[in-house]
Enzyme design. Structure first.
Site, PDB file in Angstrom:
ATOM      1  N   LYS A   1      55.371  68.381  -0.075  1.00 15.92           N
ATOM      2  CA  LYS A   1      55.701  69.576   0.715  1.00 15.92           C
ATOM      3  C   LYS A   1      56.012  69.189   2.160  1.00 15.92           C
ATOM      4  O   LYS A   1      55.696  68.061   2.586  1.00 15.92           O
ATOM      5  CB  LYS A   1      54.530  70.562   0.647  1.00 15.92           C
ATOM      6  CG  LYS A   1      53.245  70.046   1.279  1.00 15.92           C
ATOM      7  CD  LYS A   1      52.055  70.917   0.920  1.00 15.92           C
ATOM      8  CE  LYS A   1      50.786  70.377   1.568  1.00 15.92           C
ATOM      9  NZ  LYS A   1      49.573  71.056   1.053  1.00 15.92           N
TER      10      LYS A   1
ATOM     11  N   TYR B   1      54.994  65.792  36.563  1.00 17.59           N
ATOM     12  CA  TYR B   1      54.829  67.225  36.843  1.00 17.59           C
ATOM     13  C   TYR B   1      53.432  67.547  37.346  1.00 17.59           C
ATOM     14  O   TYR B   1      52.436  67.014  36.843  1.00 17.59           O
ATOM     15  CB  TYR B   1      55.065  68.034  35.572  1.00 17.59           C
ATOM     16  CG  TYR B   1      56.515  68.199  35.202  1.00 17.59           C
ATOM     17  CD1 TYR B   1      57.414  68.801  36.085  1.00 17.59           C
ATOM     18  CD2 TYR B   1      56.989  67.788  33.957  1.00 17.59           C
ATOM     19  CE1 TYR B   1      58.743  68.965  35.730  1.00 17.59           C
ATOM     20  CE2 TYR B   1      58.302  67.958  33.595  1.00 17.59           C
ATOM     21  CZ  TYR B   1      59.183  68.548  34.491  1.00 17.59           C
ATOM     22  OH  TYR B   1      60.485  68.719  34.144  1.00 17.59           O
TER      23      TYR B   1
HETATM   24  C1  LIG Z   1      48.626  70.117   0.603  1.00 16.19           C
HETATM   25  C2  LIG Z   1      47.974  70.289  -0.712  1.00 16.19           C
HETATM   26  C3  LIG Z   1      47.598  69.172  -1.475  1.00 16.19           C
HETATM   27  C4  LIG Z   1      47.619  67.761  -0.916  1.00 16.19           C
HETATM   28  O1  LIG Z   1      46.530  67.639  -0.037  1.00 16.19           O
HETATM   29  P1  LIG Z   1      46.186  66.267   0.733  1.00 16.19           P
HETATM   30  O2  LIG Z   1      44.909  66.560   1.408  1.00 16.19           O
HETATM   31  O3  LIG Z   1      47.307  66.062   1.676  1.00 16.19           O
HETATM   32  O4  LIG Z   1      46.105  65.196  -0.273  1.00 16.19           O
HETATM   33  C5  LIG Z   1      47.138  69.380  -2.758  1.00 16.19           C
HETATM   34  N1  LIG Z   1      47.014  70.628  -3.268  1.00 16.19           N
HETATM   35  C6  LIG Z   1      47.332  71.730  -2.554  1.00 16.19           C
HETATM   36  C7  LIG Z   1      47.168  73.072  -3.158  1.00 16.19           C
HETATM   37  C8  LIG Z   1      47.811  71.611  -1.248  1.00 16.19           C
HETATM   38  O5  LIG Z   1      48.104  72.693  -0.537  1.00 16.19           O
END
Ligand SMILES: *Cc1c(COP(=O)(O)O)cnc(C)c1O
Length: 345
Positions: A33, A242
């Protein structure tokens, strides 16, 4: 060239997936993702597929389209947000598998795409996504009769192994799913490290693939090198940047490097953060600007062309600690202005 250089090591990502897959009693999927946690899904997903990953996970259906394009037909692409209004066409055309989160989504799915594969997401206590036990018991027989390809839930506290929530959610997931035929999935990176009780048939590692905690054995994946544009000597009493945020008390040699908060380098990195010149730590001085950072290089006898923000000396989690966040956010904030190159393809 004043463009910062981000290199992403695909061989390290593959090695991290392999290591987590070897720890998993069943099958390891791969969470890609958010553009593979900011690292480029069009390169990362095919590398993982070559290494053996067969199930990929994304947050929303549109991300699944990009993954399908990168992977071609074959691998399963699961969508955590499930079947949302307006998604039917892309779910069908790109053969995505929605993780159905509610009775409403289930009705939407069977009405729009009867016979199209789906999974089920259950809420085992996190109260974020998925069906709660009561909703699930109402739907369970109907849903199971249509052979979901996966039944999953997600742990809230897996990066804290001693947290009582882990055992609570494991029990709750078991109560909701023991005896079903569909493959089950409960664990992301943290859950894999909790041990085989948490693995079921499929695991869903994400951050560990990309070199982040809690997978402390991970190989580092990203290197971010910032080019030095200019250096100057600042006398005691003179200010830098800044708001005159830094005022020199002793003669100080200052390097200005080309990257800033527009590149996803959080302003909170100043004044506690560092860049690295080889093995030497150089303190950030003054504020992080939109496109520039100023750094104390007084201690260096020779100034390299680039200073390291991420790499062998400084991990994403070290940067995250300095700004009070987690490695996930440092990765997914990596900007669009970097020159990106991929190693180990
Ligand atoms: C993002 C996510 C993962 C992966 O999690 P990590 O901690 O990055 O390994 C797995 N399952 C779900 C539902 C997620 O939202």
């Amino acid at each position: 060239m004043a463009q910062a250089q981000l290199s992403i090591d695909l061989a390290a990502i593959r090695a991290n997936w392999r290591a987590l897959a070897n720890l998993t009693t069943g099958e390891a999927g791969a969470v890609v993702k958010a553009n593979a946690y900011g690292l480029g899904v069009e390169r990362v997903a095919p590398a993982l597929a070559e290494e053996g990953a067969r199930r990929f996970f994304v947050a929303v259906a549109e991300e699944g389209v990009a993954v399908r394009r990168a992977l071609g037909p074959g691998p399963e692409i699961c969508v955590f947000s499930g079947h949302m209004q307006g998604d039917a066409e892309i779910i069908r055309d790109h053969k995505l598998v929605p993780m159905v989160n509610s009775i409403d989504q289930m009705l939407r799915h069977v009405e729009a795409l009867p016979g199209h594969p789906f999974g089920i997401q259950l809420d085992s206590g996190m109260n974020r996504l998925g069906m709660e036990p009561a909703e699930w018991s109402a739907l369970r027989d109907i849903a199971l009769a249509q052979s979901p390809v996966l039944v999953m839930s997600h742990l809230a506290c897996a990066d804290t192994p001693d947290h009582g929530m882990n055992a609570f959610q494991l029990r709750s997931f078991r109560e909701m799913t023991d005896g079903i035929e569909a493959p089950r999935s409960l664990s992301a990176t943290g859950g894999i490290l909790l041990g085989p009780d948490y693995h079921f048939e499929v695991t869903r590692p994400g951050v560990g693939l990309y070199g982040g905690m809690p997978f402390s054995e991970a190989q580092p994946v990203v290197e971010l090198m910032l080019p030095v544009i200019q250096t100057r000597d600042v006398a005691p009493g003179e200010a830098v940047g800044y708001g005159n945020a830094f005022v020199a008390r002793v003669p100080t040699r200052v390097a200005t490097v080309a990257a800033g908060y527009a590149d996803g380098i959080h302003r909170a990195l100043a004044p506690k953060g560092y860049l690295w010149a080889g093995r030497t730590r150089c303190k950030i001085l003054g504020r992080v600007s939109m496109d520039l950072i100023t750094v104390d290089v007084t201690a260096l006898s020779e100034l390299p062309e680039h200073l390291e923000l991420l790499g062998r000396n400084q991990t994403v989690d070290m940067v995250a600690d300095a700004i009070g966040t987690i490695g996930y956010e440092v990765l997914t904030a990596l900007g669009a202005r970097y020159s990106r190159s991929y190693l180990g393809a």
